[in-house]
Design a protein around this motif. Structure first.
Motif, PDB file in Angstrom:
ATOM      1  N   ALA A   4       0.833  -1.212   0.000  1.00 35.84           N
ATOM      2  CA  ALA A   4       0.000   0.000   0.000  1.00 35.84           C
ATOM      3  C   ALA A   4       0.864   1.258   0.000  1.00 35.84           C
ATOM      4  N   GLY A   5       1.921   1.270   0.810  1.00 36.22           N
ATOM      5  CA  GLY A   5       2.806   2.442   0.869  1.00 36.22           C
ATOM      6  C   GLY A   5       3.504   2.670  -0.459  1.00 36.22           C
ATOM      7  N   GLN A   6       3.866   1.577  -1.113  1.00 36.17           N
ATOM      8  CA  GLN A   6       4.513   1.703  -2.424  1.00 36.17           C
ATOM      9  C   GLN A   6       3.533   2.244  -3.449  1.00 36.17           C
ATOM     10  N   GLU A   7       2.350   1.672  -3.480  1.00 39.31           N
ATOM     11  CA  GLU A   7       1.375   2.016  -4.523  1.00 39.31           C
ATOM     12  C   GLU A   7       0.827   3.446  -4.331  1.00 39.31           C
ATOM     13  N   ALA A   8       0.393   3.751  -3.134  1.00 41.77           N
ATOM     14  CA  ALA A   8      -0.344   5.008  -2.948  1.00 41.77           C
ATOM     15  C   ALA A   8       0.585   6.203  -2.727  1.00 41.77           C
ATOM     16  N   PHE A   9       1.727   5.985  -2.052  1.00 39.29           N
ATOM     17  CA  PHE A   9       2.621   7.114  -1.734  1.00 39.29           C
ATOM     18  C   PHE A   9       3.963   7.024  -2.462  1.00 39.29           C
ATOM     19  N   ASN A  10       4.109   6.020  -3.300  1.00 40.96           N
ATOM     20  CA  ASN A  10       5.381   5.810  -4.003  1.00 40.96           C
ATOM     21  C   ASN A  10       6.559   5.781  -3.035  1.00 40.96           C
ATOM     22  N   MET A  11       6.356   5.158  -1.890  1.00 37.92           N
ATOM     23  CA  MET A  11       7.439   5.019  -0.915  1.00 37.92           C
ATOM     24  C   MET A  11       8.350   3.882  -1.357  1.00 37.92           C
ATOM     25  N   ASP A  12       9.625   4.104  -1.230  1.00 34.32           N
ATOM     26  CA  ASP A  12      10.555   3.013  -1.460  1.00 34.32           C
ATOM     27  C   ASP A  12      10.323   1.927  -0.407  1.00 34.32           C
ATOM     28  N   GLN A  13      10.551   0.703  -0.839  1.00 37.53           N
ATOM     29  CA  GLN A  13      10.355  -0.451   0.050  1.00 37.53           C
ATOM     30  C   GLN A  13      11.054  -0.283   1.402  1.00 37.53           C
ATOM     31  N   ASN A  14      12.300   0.217   1.385  1.00 36.77           N
ATOM     32  CA  ASN A  14      13.056   0.375   2.640  1.00 36.77           C
ATOM     33  C   ASN A  14      12.409   1.395   3.555  1.00 36.77           C
ATOM     34  N   LEU A  15      11.888   2.459   2.987  1.00 38.42           N
ATOM     35  CA  LEU A  15      11.294   3.524   3.795  1.00 38.42           C
ATOM     36  C   LEU A  15      10.036   3.036   4.485  1.00 38.42           C
ATOM     37  N   ILE A  16       9.146   2.433   3.723  1.00 40.62           N
ATOM     38  CA  ILE A  16       7.897   1.977   4.328  1.00 40.62           C
ATOM     39  C   ILE A  16       8.163   0.834   5.316  1.00 40.62           C
ATOM     40  N   ALA A  17       9.088  -0.059   4.973  1.00 37.69           N
ATOM     41  CA  ALA A  17       9.393  -1.167   5.896  1.00 37.69           C
ATOM     42  C   ALA A  17       9.950  -0.628   7.210  1.00 37.69           C
ATOM     43  N   GLY A  18      10.823   0.370   7.105  1.00 38.78           N
ATOM     44  CA  GLY A  18      11.428   0.926   8.307  1.00 38.78           C
ATOM     45  C   GLY A  18      10.417   1.599   9.222  1.00 38.78           C
ATOM     46  N   MET A  19       9.306   2.044   8.662  1.00 38.24           N
ATOM     47  CA  MET A  19       8.265   2.671   9.470  1.00 38.24           C
ATOM     48  C   MET A  19       7.311   1.647  10.075  1.00 38.24           C
ATOM     49  N   ILE A  20       7.066   0.578   9.347  1.00 40.23           N
ATOM     50  CA  ILE A  20       6.111  -0.434   9.810  1.00 40.23           C
ATOM     51  C   ILE A  20       6.720  -1.350  10.864  1.00 40.23           C
ATOM     52  N   VAL A  21       7.988  -1.710  10.651  1.00 40.85           N
ATOM     53  CA  VAL A  21       8.607  -2.748  11.479  1.00 40.85           C
ATOM     54  C   VAL A  21       8.555  -2.446  12.985  1.00 40.85           C
ATOM     55  N   GLY A  66      16.001  -7.810  11.393  1.00 33.73           N
ATOM     56  CA  GLY A  66      17.032  -7.673  10.351  1.00 33.73           C
ATOM     57  C   GLY A  66      16.788  -6.461   9.465  1.00 33.73           C
ATOM     58  N   ILE A  67      15.528  -6.194   9.147  1.00 30.43           N
ATOM     59  CA  ILE A  67      15.201  -5.028   8.310  1.00 30.43           C
ATOM     60  C   ILE A  67      15.560  -3.742   9.052  1.00 30.43           C
ATOM     61  N   LEU A  68      15.207  -3.687  10.334  1.00 27.50           N
ATOM     62  CA  LEU A  68      15.503  -2.485  11.112  1.00 27.50           C
ATOM     63  C   LEU A  68      17.011  -2.303  11.280  1.00 27.50           C
ATOM     64  N   PHE A  69      17.693  -3.398  11.546  1.00 31.10           N
ATOM     65  CA  PHE A  69      19.146  -3.351  11.698  1.00 31.10           C
ATOM     66  C   PHE A  69      19.808  -2.865  10.406  1.00 31.10           C
ATOM     67  N   ALA A  70      19.334  -3.350   9.270  1.00 30.14           N
ATOM     68  CA  ALA A  70      19.949  -2.982   7.988  1.00 30.14           C
ATOM     69  C   ALA A  70      19.862  -1.469   7.750  1.00 30.14           C
ATOM     70  N   GLY A  71      18.810  -0.837   8.268  1.00 28.76           N
ATOM     71  CA  GLY A  71      18.673   0.603   8.068  1.00 28.76           C
ATOM     72  C   GLY A  71      19.277   1.429   9.182  1.00 28.76           C
ATOM     73  N   SER A  72      19.938   0.781  10.151  1.00 30.02           N
ATOM     74  CA  SER A  72      20.284   1.465  11.402  1.00 30.02           C
ATOM     75  C   SER A  72      21.667   2.107  11.434  1.00 30.02           C
ATOM     76  N   LYS A  73      22.543   1.714  10.546  1.00 23.26           N
ATOM     77  CA  LYS A  73      23.942   2.141  10.594  1.00 23.26           C
ATOM     78  C   LYS A  73      24.671   1.583  11.818  1.00 23.26           C
ATOM     79  N   CYS A  74      24.106   0.606  12.495  1.00 32.05           N
ATOM     80  CA  CYS A  74      24.793  -0.021  13.632  1.00 32.05           C
ATOM     81  C   CYS A  74      25.760  -1.082  13.117  1.00 32.05           C
ATOM     82  N   SER A  75      26.795  -1.347  13.905  1.00 31.79           N
ATOM     83  CA  SER A  75      27.767  -2.376  13.521  1.00 31.79           C
ATOM     84  C   SER A  75      27.340  -3.755  13.996  1.00 31.79           C
ATOM     85  N   GLN A  76      26.422  -3.828  14.948  1.00 32.00           N
ATOM     86  CA  GLN A  76      25.924  -5.144  15.370  1.00 32.00           C
ATOM     87  C   GLN A  76      24.452  -5.048  15.749  1.00 32.00           C
TER      88      GLN A  76
END
Ligand SMILES: *[C@@H]1O[C@H](CO)[C@@H](O)[C@H](O)[C@H]1NC(C)=O
Ligand SMILES: *[C@@H]1O[C@H](CO)[C@@H](O)[C@H](O)[C@H]1NC(C)=O
Ligand SMILES: *[C@@H]1O[C@H](CO)[C@@H](O)[C@H](O)[C@H]1NC(C)=O
Ligand SMILES: *[C@@H]1O[C@H](CO)[C@@H](O)[C@H](O)[C@H]1NC(C)=O
Length: 393
Positions: free
Chosen positions: A92-109, A373-383
């Motif tokens: 829905a976020g992709q279709e209606a708001f043209n959100m990139d997958q990473n952006l919408i996932a980072g908000m939902i997770v 894992g999705i949240l970690f990937a967007g976090s800039k954390c080393s672990q």
């Protein structure tokens, strides 16, 4: 807790065989979450399309603190009853708001980890619902509370909702919104709808200044922990609406390259008062509105987020002490203290996600690991870290 795992062998035509594992716990059937692919059609187009008309929610439909999510439900981009799934929200976020997958996932997770059922893959965009059972074994209490529940994600200094301590943190508050409109009439710039109608970064700095100052004074329990601080200033990580205030800078006073945003009209790149009123007050797409002309990516929203935060340096991750004085929270421990983004990830998982999820097995474990894992990937954390927050809250 009852755990039945039945393995059924499905013989498919052509002689190939597929093994499906069906996992049932406490009478619930586990559903493995999958990150949907990026959409391939990424241009601007009129939203909503004819298949998604506005229909006002009925008395049993769930709605909550996020105007964008409510809008998606009011138009059937997610289920109109307000009970949705990980995949449905991403699509829905992709279709209606043209959100990139990473952006919408980072908000939902964070919301799903905090107050969804990660075993059945169901979440309420409002409060408790009979369609979202408690986690198997009641490992986080006797109910799954939904994204309106204050504390783990939902927090203070919202643009359009009261702090939970002050009033209704779930529904639109006209009094708060009116103060935003006053800031807009003062700081917005001129545009096709008239004078002082196009909202820019400075407008949002002034609005956020007003929101935060007012809530800090009125709410003895006022708090902006690390995981919330980003959200207050439009972090893509948390779905609270502030992110939708990112304005296309070509419309504003600053002179920069074009960046897409969620709420701006995709044809003019302007974010207007009229558009904001439509999403916030009426929770519907504006008439003649077009989604962004290119995917809205986390790097862009993050840059705006930082810019708005930089305009309000007197505010930092912190809380009111017993005398009502705003004091800084301790920093995240090393190695999670390298950036706000990393600290927010650490705080969300260690304090805003029930620790009982760290002991999950089977499908529940796989879903927790996918989302972490999705949240970690967007976090800039080393672990990465494991869930360790309080349960039953
Ligand atoms: C709306 O916000 C105002 C100003 O903060 C507050 O006094 C009022 O209680 C809020 N209303 C609700 C229903 O929460
Ligand atoms: C968006 O831009 C188009 C083209 O200028 C215009 O016709 C339409 O009214 C605008 N929509 C909104 C909601 O501002
Ligand atoms: C992170 O914390 C460690 C340990 O307290 C400290 O030595 C280091 O300077 C901190 N790093 C940053 C970027 O603040
Ligand atoms: C995980 O399970 C272990 C062993 O049963 C238990 O000691 C521990 O408290 C559990 N952790 C959480 C966070 O529930």
């Amino acid at each position: 807790m009852k755990l039945f795992t039945s393995i059924s062998l499905l013989l498919l035509t052509g002689g190939s065989a597929a093994l499906t594992v069906r996992e049932v716990q406490d009478g619930q059937t586990g559903v493995l979450m999958v990150l949907p692919p990026r959409q391939t059609d990424t241009g601007s187009k009129p939203i909503p399309d004819p298949a998604h008309p506005y229909i006002a929610p009925g008395p049993n439909d769930q709605r909550g603190p996020c105007p964008a999510m409510n809008t998606l439900a009011n138009h059937g981009y997610v289920s109109r009853n307000g009970i949705t799934t990980f995949e449905e929200m991403i699509l829905a976020g992709q279709e209606a708001f043209n959100m990139d997958q990473n952006l919408i996932a980072g908000m939902i997770v964070p919301n799903f980890l905090a107050h969804g059922n990660l075993f059945t893959n169901k979440i309420s965009i409002g409060g408790i619902s009979p369609f979202v059972p408690p986690l198997p074994g009641n490992i986080d209490g006797p109910a799954t509370l939904g994204i309106a529940k204050h504390g783990r994600v939902e927090g203070d200094a919202s643009l359009s909702r009261s702090d939970a301590f002050i009033g209704d943190n779930r529904n639109f508050n006209q009094t708060i919104w009116n103060t935003n409109l006053e800031e807009i009439s003062q700081f917005a710039v001129d545009g096709p709808d008239g004078p002082n109608t196009v909202v820019n970064v400075q407008t949002f700095i002034e609005i956020k200044r007003q929101n935060i100052e007012s809530d800090q004074a009125l709410n003895p329990q006022f708090a902006m922990p690390l995981r919330r601080y980003n959200a207050v200033f439009a972090a893509p990580a948390v779905a609270l609406g502030q992110v939708f205030f990112l304005v296309n800078p070509t419309a504003g006073v600053t002179n920069r390259n074009f960046d897409t945003s969620l709420f701006s009209n995709g044809t003019t790149n302007l974010l207007t008062k009229n558009i904001l009123n439509s999403f916030f007050e009426h929770q519907t797409f504006p008439a003649h509105w077009f989604r962004a002309s290119a995917p809205v990516v986390a790097a862009t929203t993050g840059a705006f987020n930082a810019e708005i935060a930089a305009g309000l340096p007197q505010w930092f991750p912190g809380h009111n002490d017993e005398n009502g004085v705003f004091v800084a929270d301790p920093p995240a421990p090393a190695p999670f203290n390298t950036s706000i983004a990393c600290g927010a990830y650490w705080d969300q998982i260690v304090n805003g996600t029930p620790g009982s999820l760290a002991n999950a097995t089977g499908i529940l474990k796989q879903n927790v690991d996918l989302l972490n894992g999705i949240l970690f990937a967007g976090s800039k954390c080393s672990q990465s870290v494991e869930p360790a927050g309080p349960t039953y809250v």
